[in-house]
Design an enzyme around this catalytic site. Structure first.
Site, PDB file in Angstrom:
ATOM      1  N   ASP A  10       0.786  -1.249   0.000  1.00 43.91           N
ATOM      2  CA  ASP A  10       0.000   0.000   0.000  1.00 43.91           C
ATOM      3  C   ASP A  10       0.817   1.297   0.000  1.00 43.91           C
ATOM      4  O   ASP A  10       0.484   2.232   0.744  1.00 43.91           O
ATOM      5  CB  ASP A  10      -0.951   0.008   1.201  1.00 43.91           C
ATOM      6  N   ASP A  52      -4.577  -0.581  -1.701  1.00 42.85           N
ATOM      7  CA  ASP A  52      -5.858  -0.381  -1.066  1.00 42.85           C
ATOM      8  C   ASP A  52      -6.728   0.264  -2.147  1.00 42.85           C
ATOM      9  O   ASP A  52      -6.296   1.238  -2.789  1.00 42.85           O
ATOM     10  CB  ASP A  52      -5.631   0.592   0.113  1.00 42.85           C
ATOM     11  N   HIS A  54     -10.596   1.214  -2.673  1.00 41.57           N
ATOM     12  CA  HIS A  54     -11.954   1.246  -2.116  1.00 41.57           C
ATOM     13  C   HIS A  54     -12.974   1.881  -3.054  1.00 41.57           C
ATOM     14  O   HIS A  54     -12.660   2.830  -3.769  1.00 41.57           O
ATOM     15  CB  HIS A  54     -11.959   2.050  -0.808  1.00 41.57           C
ATOM     16  N   HIS A  71     -10.200   7.400   1.521  1.00 41.06           N
ATOM     17  CA  HIS A  71      -8.822   7.309   1.015  1.00 41.06           C
ATOM     18  C   HIS A  71      -8.773   6.185  -0.010  1.00 41.06           C
ATOM     19  O   HIS A  71      -9.594   5.268   0.013  1.00 41.06           O
ATOM     20  CB  HIS A  71      -7.842   7.013   2.158  1.00 41.06           C
ATOM     21  N   LYS A  96      -6.935  -4.941  -3.055  1.00 38.77           N
ATOM     22  CA  LYS A  96      -7.785  -5.323  -1.915  1.00 38.77           C
ATOM     23  C   LYS A  96      -8.632  -4.134  -1.480  1.00 38.77           C
ATOM     24  O   LYS A  96      -8.374  -3.001  -1.884  1.00 38.77           O
ATOM     25  CB  LYS A  96      -6.910  -5.784  -0.749  1.00 38.77           C
ATOM     26  N   CYS A 140      -2.177  -2.577   7.587  1.00 40.15           N
ATOM     27  CA  CYS A 140      -2.043  -3.536   6.484  1.00 40.15           C
ATOM     28  C   CYS A 140      -0.752  -4.334   6.518  1.00 40.15           C
ATOM     29  O   CYS A 140      -0.747  -5.504   6.132  1.00 40.15           O
ATOM     30  CB  CYS A 140      -2.261  -2.820   5.157  1.00 40.15           C
TER      31      CYS A 140
END
Ligand code: VGL
Ligand code: ZN
Length: 195
Positions: A10, A52, A54, A71, A96, A140
């Site tokens: 990340d 990451d 989202h 974020h 993810k 993470c």
């Protein structure tokens, strides 16, 4: 033949200074991670980059009951890898955090572009030892390392290439202690020996 792999967790704009969820010193991990990336590439060993990723609406964000400001929203600048991180054009990216009902801190919740879970990718590649660095130590990185141990892998944490959020002071130190207690080793770029 079993082998080692590097997992860069990340290292995205939103977790670096100026981003939406900045980790203090986050950007400082980039040059060190680049040295690890060079070492692994030179040794012919695989490097994986988690991100990451989202949706705009997810239980991960405060607004929808979670812990965090928005974020790493899919497709935004903040979700891009830090521009100085040496991500090869053919990099193995593990995505993810796409499920709007889950936090998904672990790289092991992620999938590659073919939809293969990280554990499966590592097994297919013959990887039995992962070196884990990146952001954030207390979320993470921690969860990825612990899941790696649970999956039966050898895990080494890159002490000089991680930084934490530290919502509570000391969280990152505790996370490091916990990873070690549960079986992780540690190293730094000047002493690492790839085996
Ligand atoms: C992370 C907080 C929220 C991480 C991701 O990458 O460590 N932390 N989402
Ligand atoms: Zn997140």
């Amino acid at each position: 033949m079993m082998k080692s792999a590097l997992i860069v967790v990340d290292v995205q704009n939103d977790f670096c200074e100026g981003g939406a969820l900045p980790v203090k010193g986050g950007r400082g991990t980039v040059p060190v991670l680049n040295r690890y990336i060079d070492l692994f590439k030179a040794a012919g060993l695989p490097v994986y980059f988690t991100r990451d990723w989202h949706p705009q609406r997810t239980v991960h964000f405060k607004e929808y009951g979670g812990s965090w400001p928005p974020h790493c929203v899919q497709g935004t600048k903040g979700a891009e890898f830090h521009p100085e991180l040496k991500v090869p054009p053919d990099a193995a990216v593990i995505t993810k955090g796409e499920d709007p009902e889950k936090d998904s801190y672990s790289g092991f919740d992620g999938k590659d572009p073919d939809g293969r879970e990280l554990a499966r990718v590592l097994r297919d590649e013959g990887v039995d030892h992962i070196y884990v660095g990146g952001l954030a130590t207390d979320y993470c990185v921690r969860q990825t390392a612990l899941d790696g141990l649970k999956a039966g892998l050898r895990v080494t944490v890159l002490l000089d290439a991680i930084k934490g959020v530290d919502v509570k002071e000391g969280d990152s130190g505790q996370a490091i202690d916990e990873m070690i207690e549960k079986g992780a080793g540690t190293t730094t770029v000047d002493e690492v020996e790839l085996v």
